[in-house]
Scaffold this motif. Structure first.
Motif, short mmCIF file in Angstrom:
data_model
loop_
_atom_site.label_atom_id
_atom_site.label_comp_id
_atom_site.label_asym_id
_atom_site.label_seq_id
_atom_site.Cartn_x
_atom_site.Cartn_y
_atom_site.Cartn_z
N LEU A 61 0.79 -1.23 0.02
CA LEU A 61 -0.01 0.12 0.02
C LEU A 61 0.94 1.19 0.11
CD1 LEU A 61 -2.79 1.33 0.08
CD2 LEU A 61 -2.77 1.03 2.61
N ASP A 62 1.85 1.27 0.89
CA ASP A 62 2.80 2.54 0.79
C ASP A 62 3.46 2.74 -0.61
OD1 ASP A 62 4.22 4.50 1.78
OD2 ASP A 62 5.81 3.21 2.67
N LEU A 63 3.89 1.42 -1.18
CA LEU A 63 4.26 1.53 -2.44
C LEU A 63 3.61 2.21 -3.57
CD1 LEU A 63 6.94 1.07 -4.37
CD2 LEU A 63 6.32 -1.16 -4.76
N LEU A 64 2.13 1.65 -3.35
CA LEU A 64 1.22 2.10 -4.39
C LEU A 64 1.02 3.49 -4.02
CD1 LEU A 64 -1.31 -0.93 -4.52
CD2 LEU A 64 0.09 -0.18 -6.41
N ARG A 65 0.78 4.01 -3.15
CA ARG A 65 0.52 5.35 -2.73
C ARG A 65 1.41 6.23 -3.36
NH1 ARG A 65 -1.69 4.57 3.52
NH2 ARG A 65 -3.95 4.52 3.15
N SER A 66 2.91 6.01 -3.05
CA SER A 66 3.98 6.69 -3.44
C SER A 66 3.93 6.84 -4.97
CB SER A 66 5.20 6.14 -2.92
OG SER A 66 6.46 6.97 -3.29
N CYS A 67 3.74 5.74 -5.60
CA CYS A 67 3.72 5.60 -7.03
C CYS A 67 2.66 6.60 -7.67
CB CYS A 67 3.38 4.27 -7.64
SG CYS A 67 3.09 4.10 -9.13
#
Length: 200
Positions: A61-67
């Motif tokens: 989730l953190d990675l998707l949000r940053s993307c």
């Protein structure tokens, strides 16, 4: 003072690393799609060890949000606030759809893959929430002044990326023609309401 300087430089390095990872992830989402983007691919594209990716992004989730944040920084969604000053509802609709379709064109690759993959991913809906909130504000701004109950289904289709792409790619319509199509249909829907009720 030296300690504070080191802390600032460390923070800057961390931010730079996270941005490199977010950029690599966004580029992969634009090509292979979220469902096929692996840590190994991100690591290779960002030129960083896998451990660095894991250390900076502890969960999907953190990675998707940053993307997504990187994508919105690169291609900002249209801001509906300035449209509120346009008194004519028809003109406001055309301006809004024109700006939105410009965004669709700029982000077509990543939007195609994301709308295909993210709904099936556990974290997808939560990650896409910021975009959904903007689309909610766009809908509210463009529906103002119309009989919402009657035009809402048409407006929802007009704001839908998949519908725009079908008309643009499969039917060969330019975005300007798609704007005119929805403007005409929504005006006709409103006119039918006006004829039936005597209200504009």
């Amino acid at each position: 003072m030296a300690r504070e300087y080191k802390m600032v430089k460390r923070r800057e390095k961390v931010d730079e690393t996270r941005r490199r990872i977010a950029k690599a992830t966004y580029e992969l989402h634009s090509t292979v799609g979220p469902a096929f983007t692996t840590i190994a691919l991100i690591s290779d594209r960002a030129g960083l060890p896998r451990q660095t990716v894991y250390r900076n992004f502890g969960n999907q989730l953190d990675l998707l949000r940053s993307c997504i944040a990187f994508g919105l920084e690169t291609h900002p969604l249209p801001d509906p606030v300035p449209w509120q000053s346009i008194e004519d509802r028809g003109e406001r609709l055309q301006v809004g759809l024109t700006e939105l379709y410009g965004w669709f064109e700029a982000t077509e690759a990543v939007m195609t893959n994301s709308t295909r993959d993210l709904p099936a991913m556990r974290e997808g809906a939560e990650a896409m929430q910021p975009i959904g909130e903007v689309f909610g504000r766009i809908f509210g701004t463009l529906s103002h002044g119309w009989d919402v109950a009657r035009v809402a289904p048409l407006l929802a289709l007009a704001l839908d990326f998949a519908t725009w792409k079908k008309l643009h790619r499969e039917q060969g319509m330019a975005s300007t023609a798609i704007v005119e199509l929805w403007s005409h249909l929504i005006r006709c829907r409103q006119a039918g309401y006006a004829f039936a009720t005597g209200k504009a």
